[in-house]
Design a protein around this motif. Structure first.
Motif, mmCIF file in Angstrom:
data_model
loop_
_atom_site.group_PDB
_atom_site.id
_atom_site.type_symbol
_atom_site.label_atom_id
_atom_site.label_comp_id
_atom_site.label_asym_id
_atom_site.label_seq_id
_atom_site.Cartn_x
_atom_site.Cartn_y
_atom_site.Cartn_z
ATOM 1 N N LYS A 88 0.831 -1.205 0.000
ATOM 2 C CA LYS A 88 0.000 0.000 0.000
ATOM 3 C C LYS A 88 0.866 1.256 0.000
ATOM 4 C CE LYS A 88 -4.137 -1.730 2.339
ATOM 5 N NZ LYS A 88 -4.912 -1.712 3.601
ATOM 6 N N GLU A 91 2.336 1.808 -3.435
ATOM 7 C CA GLU A 91 1.335 2.313 -4.370
ATOM 8 C C GLU A 91 1.064 3.799 -4.137
ATOM 9 O OE1 GLU A 91 -2.104 -0.199 -4.099
ATOM 10 O OE2 GLU A 91 -1.086 -1.910 -5.044
ATOM 11 N N ASP A 94 4.018 5.734 -5.429
ATOM 12 C CA ASP A 94 4.005 5.756 -6.893
ATOM 13 C C ASP A 94 2.985 6.776 -7.416
ATOM 14 O OD1 ASP A 94 5.979 3.874 -7.003
ATOM 15 O OD2 ASP A 94 4.681 2.208 -7.551
ATOM 16 N N LYS A 95 1.814 6.839 -6.769
ATOM 17 C CA LYS A 95 0.794 7.811 -7.185
ATOM 18 C C LYS A 95 1.315 9.239 -7.017
ATOM 19 C CE LYS A 95 -3.352 5.070 -6.208
ATOM 20 N NZ LYS A 95 -4.487 4.872 -5.288
ATOM 21 N N GLY A 155 4.893 2.397 -10.386
ATOM 22 C CA GLY A 155 3.841 1.530 -10.893
ATOM 23 C C GLY A 155 4.374 0.498 -11.878
ATOM 24 N N ILE A 200 -1.023 1.123 -11.350
ATOM 25 C CA ILE A 200 -0.333 1.332 -10.071
ATOM 26 C C ILE A 200 -0.013 0.032 -9.348
ATOM 27 C CG2 ILE A 200 -0.617 2.297 -7.742
ATOM 28 C CD1 ILE A 200 0.104 4.372 -9.801
ATOM 29 N N SER A 201 -0.965 -0.911 -9.326
ATOM 30 C CA SER A 201 -0.776 -2.132 -8.540
ATOM 31 C C SER A 201 -0.195 -3.271 -9.391
ATOM 32 C CB SER A 201 -2.085 -2.583 -7.897
ATOM 33 O OG SER A 201 -3.010 -2.952 -8.890
#
Length: 203
Positions: A88, A91, A94-95, A155, A200-201
């Motif tokens: 988490k 992610e 990365d966002k 990502g 992303i995941s």
């Protein structure tokens, strides 16, 4: 993960091992300021030294991330919880990076457009027009490799043909045709070319 709890646990285990912050830092080849930041809950140990830190403190990585000694009957449960939390956090990071890429790119394009408008509509000598346009273009050219690096590592890309998600090499991202963040690349799994979108995941 509770950084404050982890920091207190590191401090407890360091003292139990009879080490000062300076001594622990010297063994890890880092500064005592970094150790102080961990123990005050302001940062976490870098993954590259986490195993060595755990060996020195006599704990497992799972216990470090829990911020406490984990009993065997709870070990797998806590390990799974920590792995999910780490995914988490990656992610979310990365966002933030991808948003930063868009923000910086947008600002630099705006600077270039402003420079072009000034050079086009304000009375000035020709050499000055060229200097202004190049001055607006230079920051964008300098920042582009860094923005591509963010896009490569933050990502994953998903193959349209087989659904495989992976992090491509920088050269593949740099050389690929693209539309926004969708790039035409060869999938390392099925070996076929396709337009691959950024996700992303991992799953």
């Amino acid at each position: 993960m509770d950084q404050v709890k982890i920091g207190k646990f590191i401090a407890e285990r360091r003292k139990a091992a009879g080490l000062t912050q300076m001594q622990l830092a010297e063994r890890l080849l880092i500064t005592d300021r970094a150790v102080s930041k961990w123990e005050n809950g302001r940062s976490l140990p870098d993954s590259s030294i986490m195993l060595e830190l755990c060996n020195i403190l006599g704990i497992s990585v799972n216990e470090l991330l829990c911020g406490e000694v984990v009993l065997m009957e709870n070990y797998n449960k806590e390990l799974e919880k920590n792995l999910i939390e780490m995914v988490k956090q990656k992610e979310q990071a990365d966002k933030r990076l991808l948003f930063l890429e868009y923000l910086v790119g947008g600002l630099l394009v705006a600077v270039l457009l402003a420079a072009t408008m000034i050079a086009s509509f304000v009375q000035m000598e020709e050499w000055l027009r060229v200097v202004i346009i190049l001055g607006g273009l230079a920051p964008l050219l300098i920042a582009t490799p860094f923005m591509l690096k963010i896009e490569q590592t933050a990502g994953y890309y998903e193959c349209r043909r087989c659904g495989h998600r992976y992090v491509p090499k920088y050269k593949a991202v740099f050389m690929a045709m693209h539309s926004g963040r969708t790039r035409y690349m060869r999938c390392p799994e099925c070996k076929k070319l396709s337009w691959q979108k950024k996700v992303i995941s991992k799953d």
